[in-house]
Design a protein around this motif. Structure first.
Motif, PDB file in Angstrom:
ATOM      1  N   GLU A  42       0.869  -1.140  -0.076  1.00 34.38           N
ATOM      2  CA  GLU A  42       0.378   0.294   0.000  1.00 34.38           C
ATOM      3  C   GLU A  42       0.337   1.313   0.151  1.00 34.38           C
ATOM      4  N   SER A  43       2.117   1.165   1.086  1.00 36.00           N
ATOM      5  CA  SER A  43       2.870   2.315   0.970  1.00 36.00           C
ATOM      6  C   SER A  43       3.534   2.419  -0.612  1.00 36.00           C
ATOM      7  N   VAL A  44       3.995   1.725  -1.600  1.00 37.25           N
ATOM      8  CA  VAL A  44       4.378   1.915  -2.533  1.00 37.25           C
ATOM      9  C   VAL A  44       3.957   1.690  -3.830  1.00 37.25           C
ATOM     10  N   GLY A  45       2.528   1.394  -3.593  1.00 41.38           N
ATOM     11  CA  GLY A  45       1.406   1.187  -4.712  1.00 41.38           C
ATOM     12  C   GLY A  45       1.929   0.687  -6.116  1.00 41.38           C
ATOM     13  N   GLN A  46       2.677  -0.847  -5.147  1.00 41.37           N
ATOM     14  CA  GLN A  46       2.570  -2.074  -6.620  1.00 41.37           C
ATOM     15  C   GLN A  46       2.698  -3.266  -5.813  1.00 41.37           C
ATOM     16  N   SER A  47       2.190  -4.354  -6.569  1.00 38.12           N
ATOM     17  CA  SER A  47       2.513  -5.288  -5.524  1.00 38.12           C
ATOM     18  C   SER A  47       3.839  -6.575  -5.733  1.00 38.12           C
ATOM     19  N   LEU A  48       4.371  -6.487  -4.225  1.00 36.24           N
ATOM     20  CA  LEU A  48       6.011  -6.847  -4.546  1.00 36.24           C
ATOM     21  C   LEU A  48       5.687  -8.099  -4.204  1.00 36.24           C
ATOM     22  N   LEU A  49       5.196  -9.517  -4.327  1.00 39.35           N
ATOM     23  CA  LEU A  49       4.916 -10.541  -3.906  1.00 39.35           C
ATOM     24  C   LEU A  49       4.521 -11.686  -5.260  1.00 39.35           C
TER      25      LEU A  49
END
Length: 288
Positions: A42-49
């Protein structure tokens, strides 16, 4: 804002490739890790995993963040180590007469700074009268100060003789009222000039007041003033004036001594003191 605890969890997941193993590694529950990953995304606005039956892998954004996460964790660790070092770092406060700071820097103080990198040496310069007063106010741990009397609560380093000096072929000392250069107020040399000046002597007027011996010597050499000059500083561009012949205040022999703040002495200050004394014994009073 990327929080350190979220990045720590993210790094553990990336390295283990499995939420369960990552949770065991950093002593957190799997549900806590899942919640932290969600907050991070949510902080970066991207899916990470990317999750599948085999575990988790990083997305392209996840790979990018992982590189920064390592750097941020390293900086965090370095900052904490630096702050701990600062907290534990010893500070020694040393006072030295302004006119002799070059002497002590070149003879021993730079050597101390180079050798004891875990100690911060704070050096302040002033005239001796002010140094002595500030020592008793708790501003210093050690001072070197000049006085015409032998030290009562200090340790004598060496004696230093001063002479009235004038330009070699000058006229300043022939004036009806003699122009003089002196060190500033609270300097024991200046104090003795006025204390020993009698009404029967020739009148003097102060044209130059400076803590710099170089400035005093230049003013003497250029026939602007006469001045009390340390014997070792007198050169062939100057002449020594006999106080009796020229009606000048006599100059006593001055004693340069070490004075300590007894409440702040440590092994480190003792090492500094011994180094100063050793260099004085090695080089004598002809320090410049």
């Amino acid at each position: 804002m990327l929080k350190i605890e979220l990045l720590e969890s993210f790094i553990a997941i990336a390295e283990c490739g499995n939420l369960s193993k990552a949770a065991d590694k950093i002593c957190r529950t799997q549900s806590t890790l899942s919640l932290q990953v969600k907050k991070l995304e949510e902080s970066v606005g991207q899916s990470l995993l990317i999750r599948d039956n085999k575990g988790v892998t990083l997305t392209e954004s996840g790979e990018t963040l992982l590189n920064y996460a390592y750097k941020m964790m390293l900086l965090n660790s370095q900052a904490l180590d630096e702050l701990k070092d600062c907290q534990n770092r010893e500070v020694i406060r040393l006072g030295v007469p302004t006119d002799f700071i070059k002497c002590y820097l070149s003879s021993c103080l730079l050597e101390f700074i180079r050798e004891f990198t875990n100690i911060e040496l704070v050096i302040d310069t002033d005239v001796s009268g002010n140094l002595y007063k500030r020592l008793h106010q708790g501003e210093f741990d050690v001072i070197v100060a000049t006085h015409w009397q032998l030290p009562i609560n200090g340790e004598l380093l060496f004696t230093r003789r001063f002479h009235w000096a004038a330009a070699a072929n000058g006229n300043a000392h022939k004036s009806k009222t003699i122009p003089v250069g002196l060190y500033p107020e609270n300097c024991p040399i200046r104090a003795q000039v006025f204390a020993n000046h009698q009404l029967s002597m020739r009148p003097i007027k102060v044209l130059l007041s400076t803590p710099s011996p170089q400035a005093l010597c230049m003013a003497v050499e250029n026939d602007i003033v006469i001045a009390p000059v340390a014997e070792f500083r007198i050169n062939d561009q100057m002449q020594i004036l006999d106080p009796v012949v020229h009606g000048l205040p006599p100059l006593p022999v001055f004693n340069e001594s070490l004075y300590l703040n007894p409440e702040t002495q440590t092994d480190a200050t003792l090492q500094l003191i011994n180094l100063i004394k050793a260099n004085v014994e090695h080089k004598g009073y002809q320090l410049d």
